[in-house]
Design an enzyme around this catalytic site. Structure first.
Site, PDB file in Angstrom:
ATOM      1  N   ASP A   1      -8.619   4.520   1.785  1.00  0.00           N
ATOM      2  CA  ASP A   1      -8.892   5.269   3.026  1.00  0.00           C
ATOM      3  C   ASP A   1      -8.966   6.778   2.778  1.00  0.00           C
ATOM      4  O   ASP A   1      -8.594   7.576   3.638  1.00  0.00           O
ATOM      5  CB  ASP A   1      -7.837   4.977   4.118  1.00  0.00           C
ATOM      6  CG  ASP A   1      -7.858   3.521   4.568  1.00  0.00           C
ATOM      7  OD1 ASP A   1      -8.896   2.867   4.359  1.00  0.00           O
ATOM      8  OD2 ASP A   1      -6.843   3.043   5.094  1.00  0.00           O
TER       9      ASP A   1
ATOM     10  N   TRP B   1      -4.200  -4.415  -0.880  1.00  0.00           N
ATOM     11  CA  TRP B   1      -4.417  -4.523   0.573  1.00  0.00           C
ATOM     12  C   TRP B   1      -5.837  -5.007   0.765  1.00  0.00           C
ATOM     13  O   TRP B   1      -6.769  -4.264   0.525  1.00  0.00           O
ATOM     14  CB  TRP B   1      -4.218  -3.158   1.262  1.00  0.00           C
ATOM     15  CG  TRP B   1      -4.348  -3.309   2.747  1.00  0.00           C
ATOM     16  CD1 TRP B   1      -5.500  -3.227   3.486  1.00  0.00           C
ATOM     17  CD2 TRP B   1      -3.311  -3.623   3.672  1.00  0.00           C
ATOM     18  NE1 TRP B   1      -5.247  -3.464   4.816  1.00  0.00           N
ATOM     19  CE2 TRP B   1      -3.903  -3.715   4.964  1.00  0.00           C
ATOM     20  CE3 TRP B   1      -1.933  -3.854   3.564  1.00  0.00           C
ATOM     21  CZ2 TRP B   1      -3.164  -4.022   6.112  1.00  0.00           C
ATOM     22  CZ3 TRP B   1      -1.209  -4.151   4.706  1.00  0.00           C
ATOM     23  CH2 TRP B   1      -1.826  -4.225   5.958  1.00  0.00           C
TER      24      TRP B   1
ATOM     25  N   GLU C   1       4.580   5.008   9.023  1.00  0.00           N
ATOM     26  CA  GLU C   1       3.370   5.839   8.871  1.00  0.00           C
ATOM     27  C   GLU C   1       3.319   6.872   9.997  1.00  0.00           C
ATOM     28  O   GLU C   1       2.876   6.546  11.075  1.00  0.00           O
ATOM     29  CB  GLU C   1       2.120   4.953   8.877  1.00  0.00           C
ATOM     30  CG  GLU C   1       2.102   3.972   7.712  1.00  0.00           C
ATOM     31  CD  GLU C   1       0.783   3.230   7.558  1.00  0.00           C
ATOM     32  OE1 GLU C   1      -0.260   3.714   8.027  1.00  0.00           O
ATOM     33  OE2 GLU C   1       0.802   2.145   6.976  1.00  0.00           O
TER      34      GLU C   1
END
Length: 453
Positions: free
Chosen positions: A182, A330, A113
């Protein structure tokens, strides 16, 4: 499964034995780390945890258990250092195989990431290529099933453009876990939903790109096979502190992240089982956002946008309609794993599992195909695959090269598989259904039998 969930207090503490081994097809244990550029456990308790997660296969022999390396906190630098030296990277690849085999994992999930820029983009492809080739070579020489190679990738169209050669990475990955959550959070000064399926009609053109639907389509548009895409589904929400308790719609001003949950202990973040508690308190208002197809709730100056059974079932219907490969969750430890909300254990994951019961996609792309170039664009798709990439409102027609009696109609980016009427075949020169003798190479159809008397 996150390796920090075992450290949560009280009834938030989550251990491998809390997992129902029949809930999912794969479990990814997050995260391992790099020590001296080699795959390594992140803490001294991890080897014991590895054994306990892998032991779930005794109850479900079909379960695959993968180890994830990287993550948000790990950052990009260790991956840059690893891939910056060919010798170092090759050493990592071969040590990784030994490490995964030693702990009886079924594969590796790469969570860099995020790669950014031309050098990172090339390095990322290289890393995946070396891993895949080594995994294939080791499987041939050892006679064991090949280790799986997967990756967690961003949902943001900007991050995709900055660091991902999508056709190339699609060659080497078994599946691609898209982190479609997110989209909004406490880093913004207005409230927004964590994982909206669709945009608000009133949103700016930029905001309209921050949705599950847009991100998933963007991966396809950039060259990822739909059936390799696992769309991320969150079992948590993002919370905010409202500036004004009379303004609570999407876009209302926020001053900070919402109050930290009792178990997850992070401002602006709540697990589903903490959201349940929030919903059960007096004077909490629950709202279903009909445009974005997700709920949010507020009480006083606290606001949270999350997913519930209804929104996740809606997402499953969308996913099946679009033909994606499946879902990635997740994370398992943030669903209501104890059943304290009153809908049984794992209400979110079970709701999704039921909707996906019997759903199958054909792996058209067994790859890696040779890279082919069409109209200046690189693609690793099967040359017979039809990809719709038209302007909105534009309609085009394409032959089905596997079946003369069928054709594809592209309506914008949507693809419809259409049959011709009985005894006719598709004529690509005229874009109509025609008699077989008028279409070259399509005389193989069998005439209908005469009616029985």
């Amino acid at each position: 499964m996150t390796n920090w969930s075992q450290k949560r207090p009280g009834s938030g503490k989550f251990m491998p034995e809390d997992i129902n081994p029949n809930l999912c097809s794969h479990i990814i244990y997050a995260f391992a780390t790099l020590t001296e550029h080699k795959l390594a456990e992140a803490n001294k308790k991890d080897p014991d945890m590895y054994d306990r997660v892998v032991a779930l296969r005794e109850k479900n022999p079909d379960l695959k258990v993968l180890l994830a390396i990287g993550g948000w906190a790990f950052g990009s630098t260790p991956f840059k250092e690893l891939t910056g030296n060919v010798f170092r990277m090759n050493q990592f690849v071969y040590d990784a195989i030994d490490f995964l085999r030693e702990f009886k994992f079924n594969g590796l999930d790469v969570d860099w990431e995020y790669p950014r820029g031309a050098d990172d983009k090339a390095a990322y492809v290289n890393l995946l290529k070396e891993l895949r080739l080594a995994f294939e070579g080791e499987a041939k020489s050892s006679g064991q099933p090949r280790l799986l190679l997967t990756a967690a990738v961003p949902a943001s169209f900007e991050a995709i453009a900055a660091g991902y050669d999508v056709p190339e990475i699609s060659k080497y990955l078994d599946f691609i876990n898209v982190m479609t959550y997110d989209f909004h959070g406490q880093w913004e000064r207005t409230v927004g939903h964590n994982s909206p399926l669709f945009p608000l009609e009133s949103a700016t053109s930029y905001q309209k790109k921050l949705t599950v639907d847009y991100s998933a389509r963007e991966w396809v548009k950039q060259g990822a096979p739909k059936e390799k895409l696992m769309i991320g589904m969150p079992t948590y929400g993002r919370s905010f502190e409202l500036v004004n308790t009379t303004q609570f719609d999407i876009g209302a001003p926020a001053s900070a992240g919402g109050t930290a949950g009792k178990y997850t202990s992070e401002a602006g973040f709540m697990s589903f089982y903490e959201i349940c508690d929030f919903l059960h308190e007096d004077n909490t208002t629950l709202v279903w956002d009909n445009e974005q197809q997700v709920p949010f709730a507020y009480r006083g100056n606290q606001w949270v946008g999350f997913d519930d059974e209804r929104s996740l079932k809606t997402k499953m219907a969308w996913l099946k309609e679009e033909g994606f490969g499946g879902i990635m969750i997740w994370s398992v430890d943030m669903d209501d794993f104890r059943g304290s909300c009153g809908s049984g254990k794992y209400p979110l994951i079970n709701a999704m599992r039921q909707e996906l019961e019997g759903y199958k996609v054909k792996l058209e792309y067994s790859g890696p195909y040779e890279t082919i170039i069409t109209s200046g664009q690189y693609t690793t798709k099967n040359p017979n695959e039809v990809t719709c990439d038209e302007e909105e409102g534009h309609i085009s027609y394409h032959p089905d090269k596997a079946d003369c009696k069928m054709y594809y109609m592209c309506e914008g980016e949507r693809k419809h598989h259409m049959p011709c009427p009985a005894n006719l075949v598709f004529n690509p020169d005229q874009n109509v259904c025609d008699w077989p003798e008028n279409v070259e190479g399509c005389m193989q159809f069998t005439p209908a039998p005469p009616p029985s008397r």
